[in-house]
Design a protein around this motif. Structure first.
Motif, mmCIF file in Angstrom:
data_model
loop_
_atom_site.group_PDB
_atom_site.id
_atom_site.type_symbol
_atom_site.label_atom_id
_atom_site.label_comp_id
_atom_site.label_asym_id
_atom_site.label_seq_id
_atom_site.Cartn_x
_atom_site.Cartn_y
_atom_site.Cartn_z
ATOM 1 N N ASN A 181 24.126 7.975 2.418
ATOM 2 C CA ASN A 181 24.833 8.442 3.718
ATOM 3 C C ASN A 181 24.269 7.506 4.868
ATOM 4 O O ASN A 181 23.126 7.739 5.243
ATOM 5 C CB ASN A 181 24.115 9.879 3.913
ATOM 6 C CG ASN A 181 25.223 10.530 4.897
ATOM 7 O OD1 ASN A 181 25.439 10.121 5.800
ATOM 8 N ND2 ASN A 181 25.494 11.813 4.758
ATOM 9 N N ILE A 182 25.189 6.675 5.188
ATOM 10 C CA ILE A 182 24.850 5.757 6.422
ATOM 11 C C ILE A 182 25.317 6.439 7.812
ATOM 12 O O ILE A 182 26.029 6.770 7.944
ATOM 13 C CB ILE A 182 25.998 4.466 6.109
ATOM 14 C CG1 ILE A 182 25.677 3.905 4.770
ATOM 15 C CG2 ILE A 182 25.278 3.301 7.299
ATOM 16 C CD1 ILE A 182 26.671 2.799 4.470
ATOM 17 N N TYR A 183 24.004 6.224 8.284
ATOM 18 C CA TYR A 183 24.146 6.813 9.840
ATOM 19 C C TYR A 183 23.205 5.812 10.725
ATOM 20 O O TYR A 183 22.090 5.586 10.414
ATOM 21 C CB TYR A 183 23.496 8.312 10.092
ATOM 22 C CG TYR A 183 23.767 8.894 11.508
ATOM 23 C CD1 TYR A 183 24.782 9.325 11.954
ATOM 24 C CD2 TYR A 183 22.636 8.764 12.076
ATOM 25 C CE1 TYR A 183 25.158 9.494 13.348
ATOM 26 C CE2 TYR A 183 22.713 9.169 13.358
ATOM 27 C CZ TYR A 183 23.937 9.518 14.138
ATOM 28 O OH TYR A 183 24.041 9.882 15.382
ATOM 29 N N TYR A 191 23.249 -2.016 7.169
ATOM 30 C CA TYR A 191 22.558 -1.119 6.071
ATOM 31 C C TYR A 191 22.547 -2.027 4.742
ATOM 32 O O TYR A 191 21.842 -2.232 4.004
ATOM 33 C CB TYR A 191 23.367 0.097 5.886
ATOM 34 C CG TYR A 191 23.168 0.686 4.839
ATOM 35 C CD1 TYR A 191 22.397 1.942 4.681
ATOM 36 C CD2 TYR A 191 23.700 0.719 3.484
ATOM 37 C CE1 TYR A 191 21.778 2.696 3.712
ATOM 38 C CE2 TYR A 191 23.574 1.705 2.472
ATOM 39 C CZ TYR A 191 22.424 2.603 2.601
ATOM 40 O OH TYR A 191 22.261 3.334 1.407
ATOM 41 N N LYS A 192 24.177 -2.667 4.553
ATOM 42 C CA LYS A 192 24.292 -3.387 3.369
ATOM 43 C C LYS A 192 23.291 -4.742 3.547
ATOM 44 O O LYS A 192 22.774 -5.059 2.299
ATOM 45 C CB LYS A 192 25.714 -3.755 3.418
ATOM 46 C CG LYS A 192 25.957 -4.644 2.232
ATOM 47 C CD LYS A 192 27.520 -5.207 2.016
ATOM 48 C CE LYS A 192 27.944 -6.007 0.976
ATOM 49 N NZ LYS A 192 29.212 -6.423 0.903
ATOM 50 N N GLN A 193 23.214 -5.129 4.572
ATOM 51 C CA GLN A 193 22.196 -6.736 4.445
ATOM 52 C C GLN A 193 20.871 -6.045 4.236
ATOM 53 O O GLN A 193 20.139 -6.799 3.509
ATOM 54 C CB GLN A 193 22.279 -7.213 6.096
ATOM 55 C CG GLN A 193 23.482 -7.929 6.382
ATOM 56 C CD GLN A 193 23.715 -8.290 7.605
ATOM 57 O OE1 GLN A 193 23.534 -7.725 8.805
ATOM 58 N NE2 GLN A 193 23.706 -9.617 7.983
ATOM 59 N N ILE A 200 15.890 0.090 1.866
ATOM 60 C CA ILE A 200 16.214 1.484 2.536
ATOM 61 C C ILE A 200 15.448 2.364 2.018
ATOM 62 O O ILE A 200 15.188 2.250 0.621
ATOM 63 C CB ILE A 200 17.888 1.719 2.181
ATOM 64 C CG1 ILE A 200 18.509 0.491 2.825
ATOM 65 C CG2 ILE A 200 18.256 2.840 3.321
ATOM 66 C CD1 ILE A 200 18.990 0.249 4.087
ATOM 67 N N VAL A 201 14.907 3.343 2.525
ATOM 68 C CA VAL A 201 13.967 4.288 2.055
ATOM 69 C C VAL A 201 14.348 5.599 2.629
ATOM 70 O O VAL A 201 14.579 5.856 3.829
ATOM 71 C CB VAL A 201 12.370 4.039 2.473
ATOM 72 C CG1 VAL A 201 11.561 5.183 1.893
ATOM 73 C CG2 VAL A 201 12.190 2.744 2.164
ATOM 74 N N THR A 202 14.244 6.776 1.728
ATOM 75 C CA THR A 202 14.589 7.897 2.462
ATOM 76 C C THR A 202 13.804 9.088 1.178
ATOM 77 O O THR A 202 13.693 8.690 0.082
ATOM 78 C CB THR A 202 15.873 8.325 2.261
ATOM 79 O OG1 THR A 202 15.980 9.993 2.913
ATOM 80 C CG2 THR A 202 16.631 8.418 1.107
ATOM 81 N N GLU A 203 13.208 10.084 1.886
ATOM 82 C CA GLU A 203 12.979 11.231 1.036
ATOM 83 C C GLU A 203 13.853 12.196 0.745
ATOM 84 O O GLU A 203 13.824 13.151 0.014
ATOM 85 C CB GLU A 203 11.527 11.584 1.734
ATOM 86 C CG GLU A 203 11.937 12.493 2.933
ATOM 87 C CD GLU A 203 10.664 13.221 3.282
ATOM 88 O OE1 GLU A 203 10.031 13.837 2.188
ATOM 89 O OE2 GLU A 203 10.231 13.332 4.482
ATOM 90 N N ALA A 209 23.270 14.764 4.300
ATOM 91 C CA ALA A 209 24.067 14.525 5.552
ATOM 92 C C ALA A 209 22.720 14.588 6.589
ATOM 93 O O ALA A 209 21.792 15.387 6.433
ATOM 94 C CB ALA A 209 24.913 15.380 5.943
ATOM 95 N N PRO A 210 22.314 13.442 7.546
ATOM 96 C CA PRO A 210 21.375 13.393 8.327
ATOM 97 C C PRO A 210 21.648 14.653 9.344
ATOM 98 O O PRO A 210 22.404 14.682 10.270
ATOM 99 C CB PRO A 210 21.496 12.167 8.873
ATOM 100 C CG PRO A 210 22.779 11.720 8.850
ATOM 101 C CD PRO A 210 23.459 12.481 7.448
ATOM 102 N N MET A 211 20.567 15.559 9.449
ATOM 103 C CA MET A 211 20.905 16.566 10.458
ATOM 104 C C MET A 211 19.570 16.378 11.502
ATOM 105 O O MET A 211 18.417 15.629 10.978
ATOM 106 C CB MET A 211 20.505 18.084 9.630
ATOM 107 C CG MET A 211 21.524 18.198 8.446
ATOM 108 S SD MET A 211 23.182 18.273 9.242
ATOM 109 C CE MET A 211 22.946 20.050 10.084
ATOM 110 N N ALA A 212 19.422 17.383 12.391
ATOM 111 C CA ALA A 212 18.417 17.069 13.454
ATOM 112 C C ALA A 212 17.070 17.176 12.961
ATOM 113 O O ALA A 212 16.083 16.584 13.247
ATOM 114 C CB ALA A 212 18.687 17.899 14.640
#
Length: 346
Positions: A181-183, A191-193, A200-203, A209-212
């Protein structure tokens, strides 16, 4: 993209760990306590229903199903990403030391920026001025030349300037949503680069979807994986100060770039300086301080700047050209060529 990595689906420990993490009411600290007590994610998972019953739960706890985690792992494999658990060798070494470290991370790209280099976090205003963004890019470039990787949040403004500056030398983008999910959407090319040349890292689970509410958790990852955090243009109520506060909690170094007292974007970063952050006008200020503080933790700074801080996570609406130009202007003069370059929407 990752290539030739072993699928986590072949390891039952990964599957049980992910089921535990994705189960109801199991956060980072609870996960760590459960695995510490029961020794393995599998045993902790087996004990979870009885623990919930003894805790007075009125209904059975919802445990993530085997099918749901296998579907997530399949989706990650399809997009070239992989799961990294807290005990894995390629988990960020500094991040694993903090009490609320994410039990697992999804990574897209190469983990070498944090395995082979010290990491400096860089955060700042989403509506960063032209001068602030130019400084962020130059500082990231200079840090890379000195052997540091740069971690930031792929957000508009300062983050978007920091990542290209460190792309060739090691950049880490920590995002608030799922790995796919690119935001913000205008950073799709960046993002691609980063996926190709950095990480790219996320938990967050796949497809989230990115929420507040996700952004403060994202901020702690930037702080936790970094030796220090640089703040460039931050208002008194900004997510950047949340990152700085996380860094203080973890004993990390705080660097702040001074800004005009006439610019509201600089009130928070100037307040950090007032309370003991390292004044940063060039990479030399960071290098001198890192050398002096090598292998030492900073004493906690006074923290009066904690007042009423809330994450600046509103999804910015599209701006017309006039609004875009005005957003890049500040109390200081800016070169016309720099202003044009940063306002280029083509």
């Amino acid at each position: 993209m990752l290539a030739n990595h072993q699928s986590p689906r072949t390891e039952s420990s990964h599957i049980d760990a992910l089921r535990l993490i994705r189960s109801e009411n199991v956060g980072a600290i609870t996960y760590r306590q459960l695995v510490s007590f029961y020794k393995t994610p599998t045993r902790a998972l087996e004990a979870l229903p009885e623990l919930a019953r003894k805790g007075g739960g009125k209904r059975p706890i919802v445990i993530a199903s085997l099918a749901s985690v296998e579907a997530e792992l399949e989706a990650l494999e399809q997009c070239g990403a992989k799961l990294v658990l807290l005990g894995d060798d390629d988990y960020p070494p500094l991040l694993r030391q903090v009490d609320d470290a994410p039990p697992c991370l999804t990574i897209l790209g190469d983990a070498r920026p944090w395995l082979n280099q010290p990491v400096i976090g860089m955060v700042g205003a989403r509506n960063g001025s032209a001068n602030g963004c130019a400084f962020a890019k130059k500082l990231a470039l200079d840090l890379g030349a000195q052997g540091y990787a740069v971690a930031s949040g792929l957000a508009r403004g300062i983050d978007t300037a920091a990542h290209p500056g460190s792309l060739a030398t090691g950049t880490v983008a920590v995002i608030a949503g799922g790995i796919n999910n690119i935001y913000p959407p205008e950073n799709a090319s960046l993002y691609k680069q980063i996926a190709e040349h950095g990480c790219i890292v996320t938990e967050a689970p796949f497809d989230t979807a990115p929420m507040a509410r996700h952004f403060p958790a994202r901020n702690r990852i930037i702080a936790g994986m970094s030796k220090g955090v640089v703040v460039i243009e931050a208002s008194l109520k900004s997510g950047s100060l949340i990152t700085a506060n996380n860094a203080l909690d973890y004993g990390r170094d705080i660097y702040a770039v001074p800004g005009s007292p006439m610019d509201p974007r600089c009130k928070g970063s100037n307040d950090l300086l007032r309370n003991g952050a390292v004044l940063t006008e060039s990479v030399r200020d960071i290098l001198n301080h890192q050398h002096h503080e090598d292998n030492q933790l900073l004493e906690p700074l006074p923290r009066p700047f904690l007042h009423a801080i809330t994450p600046d996570t509103s999804l910015a609406p599209n701006m017309d050209l006039r609004e875009l130009v005005e957003s890049k202007l500040g109390a200081e003069a800016v070169l016309l060529d720099e202003l044009i370059a940063q306002c280029d929407t083509t």
